[in-house]
Scaffold this motif. Sequence first.
Motif, PDB file in Angstrom:
ATOM      1  N   LYS A   1       0.796  -1.228   0.000  1.00  0.00           N
ATOM      2  CA  LYS A   1       0.000   0.000   0.000  1.00  0.00           C
ATOM      3  C   LYS A   1       0.834   1.287   0.000  1.00  0.00           C
ATOM      4  CE  LYS A   1      -3.938   2.175   2.174  1.00  0.00           C
ATOM      5  NZ  LYS A   1      -4.903   2.163   3.258  1.00  0.00           N
ATOM      6  N   PRO A   2       1.915   1.395   0.803  1.00  0.00           N
ATOM      7  CA  PRO A   2       2.686   2.642   0.806  1.00  0.00           C
ATOM      8  C   PRO A   2       3.360   2.957  -0.539  1.00  0.00           C
ATOM      9  CG  PRO A   2       3.282   1.274   2.684  1.00  0.00           C
ATOM     10  CD  PRO A   2       2.409   0.445   1.798  1.00  0.00           C
ATOM     11  N   LEU A   3       3.535   1.925  -1.394  1.00  0.00           N
ATOM     12  CA  LEU A   3       4.262   2.114  -2.646  1.00  0.00           C
ATOM     13  C   LEU A   3       3.385   2.007  -3.895  1.00  0.00           C
ATOM     14  CD1 LEU A   3       7.431   0.020  -1.719  1.00  0.00           C
ATOM     15  CD2 LEU A   3       7.106   2.490  -1.525  1.00  0.00           C
ATOM     16  N   ASN A   4       2.108   1.710  -3.721  1.00  0.00           N
ATOM     17  CA  ASN A   4       1.216   1.515  -4.868  1.00  0.00           C
ATOM     18  C   ASN A   4       1.150   2.721  -5.800  1.00  0.00           C
ATOM     19  OD1 ASN A   4       0.426  -1.140  -4.602  1.00  0.00           O
ATOM     20  ND2 ASN A   4      -1.337  -0.652  -3.328  1.00  0.00           N
ATOM     21  N   THR A   5       1.255   3.923  -5.280  1.00  0.00           N
ATOM     22  CA  THR A   5       1.161   5.125  -6.103  1.00  0.00           C
ATOM     23  C   THR A   5       2.219   5.135  -7.200  1.00  0.00           C
ATOM     24  OG1 THR A   5       0.280   6.384  -4.257  1.00  0.00           O
ATOM     25  CG2 THR A   5       1.218   7.656  -6.051  1.00  0.00           C
ATOM     26  N   PHE A   6       3.365   4.515  -6.955  1.00  0.00           N
ATOM     27  CA  PHE A   6       4.452   4.550  -7.934  1.00  0.00           C
ATOM     28  C   PHE A   6       4.217   3.650  -9.142  1.00  0.00           C
ATOM     29  CE2 PHE A   6       6.464   5.786  -3.933  1.00  0.00           C
ATOM     30  CZ  PHE A   6       7.061   6.975  -4.316  1.00  0.00           C
ATOM     31  N   ILE A   7       3.357   2.659  -9.018  1.00  0.00           N
ATOM     32  CA  ILE A   7       3.167   1.701 -10.104  1.00  0.00           C
ATOM     33  C   ILE A   7       2.702   2.441 -11.359  1.00  0.00           C
ATOM     34  CG2 ILE A   7       1.910  -0.352 -10.885  1.00  0.00           C
ATOM     35  CD1 ILE A   7       3.980  -0.828  -8.575  1.00  0.00           C
ATOM     36  N   GLY A   8       3.452   2.254 -12.451  1.00  0.00           N
ATOM     37  CA  GLY A   8       3.123   2.887 -13.719  1.00  0.00           C
ATOM     38  C   GLY A   8       4.353   3.431 -14.415  1.00  0.00           C
TER      39      GLY A   8
ATOM     40  N   GLU B   1      24.678  16.896 -10.327  1.00  0.00           N
ATOM     41  CA  GLU B   1      26.082  16.754 -10.736  1.00  0.00           C
ATOM     42  C   GLU B   1      26.252  16.453 -12.225  1.00  0.00           C
ATOM     43  OE1 GLU B   1      29.056  17.297  -9.111  1.00  0.00           O
ATOM     44  OE2 GLU B   1      27.730  18.250  -7.669  1.00  0.00           O
ATOM     45  N   PRO B   2      25.426  15.570 -12.825  1.00  0.00           N
ATOM     46  CA  PRO B   2      25.619  15.281 -14.253  1.00  0.00           C
ATOM     47  C   PRO B   2      25.079  16.389 -15.174  1.00  0.00           C
ATOM     48  CG  PRO B   2      24.369  13.520 -13.172  1.00  0.00           C
ATOM     49  CD  PRO B   2      24.480  14.652 -12.213  1.00  0.00           C
ATOM     50  N   GLY B   3      24.389  17.377 -14.617  1.00  0.00           N
ATOM     51  CA  GLY B   3      23.780  18.445 -15.414  1.00  0.00           C
ATOM     52  C   GLY B   3      22.267  18.352 -15.362  1.00  0.00           C
ATOM     53  N   LYS B   4      21.614  18.948 -16.381  1.00  0.00           N
ATOM     54  CA  LYS B   4      20.158  18.866 -16.507  1.00  0.00           C
ATOM     55  C   LYS B   4      19.831  17.730 -17.457  1.00  0.00           C
ATOM     56  CE  LYS B   4      19.189  23.679 -15.539  1.00  0.00           C
ATOM     57  NZ  LYS B   4      18.469  24.880 -15.938  1.00  0.00           N
ATOM     58  N   GLY B   5      18.836  16.930 -17.075  1.00  0.00           N
ATOM     59  CA  GLY B   5      18.535  15.773 -17.905  1.00  0.00           C
ATOM     60  C   GLY B   5      17.069  15.418 -17.938  1.00  0.00           C
ATOM     61  N   ASN B   6      16.770  14.451 -18.804  1.00  0.00           N
ATOM     62  CA  ASN B   6      15.419  13.908 -18.947  1.00  0.00           C
ATOM     63  C   ASN B   6      15.402  12.489 -18.400  1.00  0.00           C
ATOM     64  OD1 ASN B   6      14.255  16.168 -20.364  1.00  0.00           O
ATOM     65  ND2 ASN B   6      15.555  15.572 -22.087  1.00  0.00           N
ATOM     66  N   TYR B   7      14.311  12.162 -17.740  1.00  0.00           N
ATOM     67  CA  TYR B   7      14.192  10.882 -17.067  1.00  0.00           C
ATOM     68  C   TYR B   7      12.978  10.110 -17.578  1.00  0.00           C
ATOM     69  CZ  TYR B   7      17.559  12.402 -13.532  1.00  0.00           C
ATOM     70  OH  TYR B   7      18.693  12.821 -12.890  1.00  0.00           O
ATOM     71  N   GLU B   8      13.139   8.798 -17.675  1.00  0.00           N
ATOM     72  CA  GLU B   8      12.037   7.870 -17.941  1.00  0.00           C
ATOM     73  C   GLU B   8      12.121   6.792 -16.877  1.00  0.00           C
ATOM     74  OE1 GLU B   8      12.025   6.391 -21.981  1.00  0.00           O
ATOM     75  OE2 GLU B   8      13.059   8.211 -22.630  1.00  0.00           O
ATOM     76  N   ARG B   9      10.996   6.462 -16.298  1.00  0.00           N
ATOM     77  CA  ARG B   9      10.997   5.504 -15.194  1.00  0.00           C
ATOM     78  C   ARG B   9       9.730   4.671 -15.260  1.00  0.00           C
ATOM     79  NH1 ARG B   9      12.609   7.349  -9.881  1.00  0.00           N
ATOM     80  NH2 ARG B   9      14.401   8.115 -11.021  1.00  0.00           N
ATOM     81  N   SER B  10       9.838   3.406 -14.854  1.00  0.00           N
ATOM     82  CA  SER B  10       8.658   2.553 -14.715  1.00  0.00           C
ATOM     83  C   SER B  10       8.780   1.753 -13.428  1.00  0.00           C
ATOM     84  CB  SER B  10       8.500   1.610 -15.911  1.00  0.00           C
ATOM     85  OG  SER B  10       9.538   0.644 -15.928  1.00  0.00           O
ATOM     86  N   TYR B  11       7.624   1.527 -12.817  1.00  0.00           N
ATOM     87  CA  TYR B  11       7.495   0.691 -11.624  1.00  0.00           C
ATOM     88  C   TYR B  11       6.414  -0.334 -11.940  1.00  0.00           C
ATOM     89  CZ  TYR B  11       9.760   4.494  -8.987  1.00  0.00           C
ATOM     90  OH  TYR B  11      10.631   5.444  -8.529  1.00  0.00           O
ATOM     91  N   MET B  12       6.717  -1.625 -11.759  1.00  0.00           N
ATOM     92  CA  MET B  12       5.692  -2.645 -11.997  1.00  0.00           C
ATOM     93  C   MET B  12       5.900  -3.839 -11.077  1.00  0.00           C
ATOM     94  SD  MET B  12       6.792  -4.077 -15.687  1.00  0.00           S
ATOM     95  CE  MET B  12       7.606  -5.635 -15.786  1.00  0.00           C
ATOM     96  N   PHE B  13       4.771  -4.445 -10.716  1.00  0.00           N
ATOM     97  CA  PHE B  13       4.822  -5.661  -9.915  1.00  0.00           C
ATOM     98  C   PHE B  13       5.303  -6.803 -10.790  1.00  0.00           C
ATOM     99  CE2 PHE B  13       1.604  -3.411  -7.306  1.00  0.00           C
ATOM    100  CZ  PHE B  13       2.242  -3.524  -6.083  1.00  0.00           C
ATOM    101  N   ILE B  14       6.142  -7.679 -10.207  1.00  0.00           N
ATOM    102  CA  ILE B  14       6.607  -8.866 -10.922  1.00  0.00           C
ATOM    103  C   ILE B  14       6.575 -10.055  -9.978  1.00  0.00           C
ATOM    104  CG2 ILE B  14       8.060  -7.563 -12.534  1.00  0.00           C
ATOM    105  CD1 ILE B  14      10.493  -8.525 -10.828  1.00  0.00           C
TER     106      ILE B  14
END
Length: 176
Positions: free
Chosen positions: A27-34, A43-56
């Motif tokens: 329950k505390p982590l369900n919001t991240f799924i997607g 430190e590395p500069g300005k960047g773009n991020y792509e991320r996914s969270y899924m149950f396995i």
Amino acid sequence: MRSFLFILFSVPFISFSQTAKQDSIWKPLNTFIGQWKGTGEGEPGKGNYERSYMFILNNNFIEVRNKSSYPPTDKNPKGEVHQDIGYISYDQLRKLFILRQFHAEGFVNQYRLGSISADGKTIIFISEAIENINEGWRAKETYELKNENEFVETFELAPPNGQFEVYTKTVLQRKL
């Protein structure tokens, strides 16, 4: 025969209660799924991020896939693409979440849940071990949920006997 029928009809309820218990752990982590995308800097500069969270694996783990792209700058003329894969598990003996990250650069970070705020909107993971870096380094991941479609991640590092300093700060929005 009665015993057999009792077992036959009880199995779905037992299975459902185990599934419900397993689901409530997350329950505390369900919001991240997607799927998420965003921008960050540090430190590395300005960047773009792509991320996914899924149950396995029967909802026993959350897999986290991350790709961060930093365009060339004066400081970093080649730019940088960083990738990591992480797995969040629930350690039933310690009764806490564990996050393991495997980085393309060869680092492996293992974090334990440090805290979850009373309102559930701030989650902090503190490193327990970091492979392939000098001894004594520590890392911290802080996730601040702004709403169900946005969160801020702050990644901090601390040298041996030193204080944490922000390495990157990222704002991610849910892909709709």
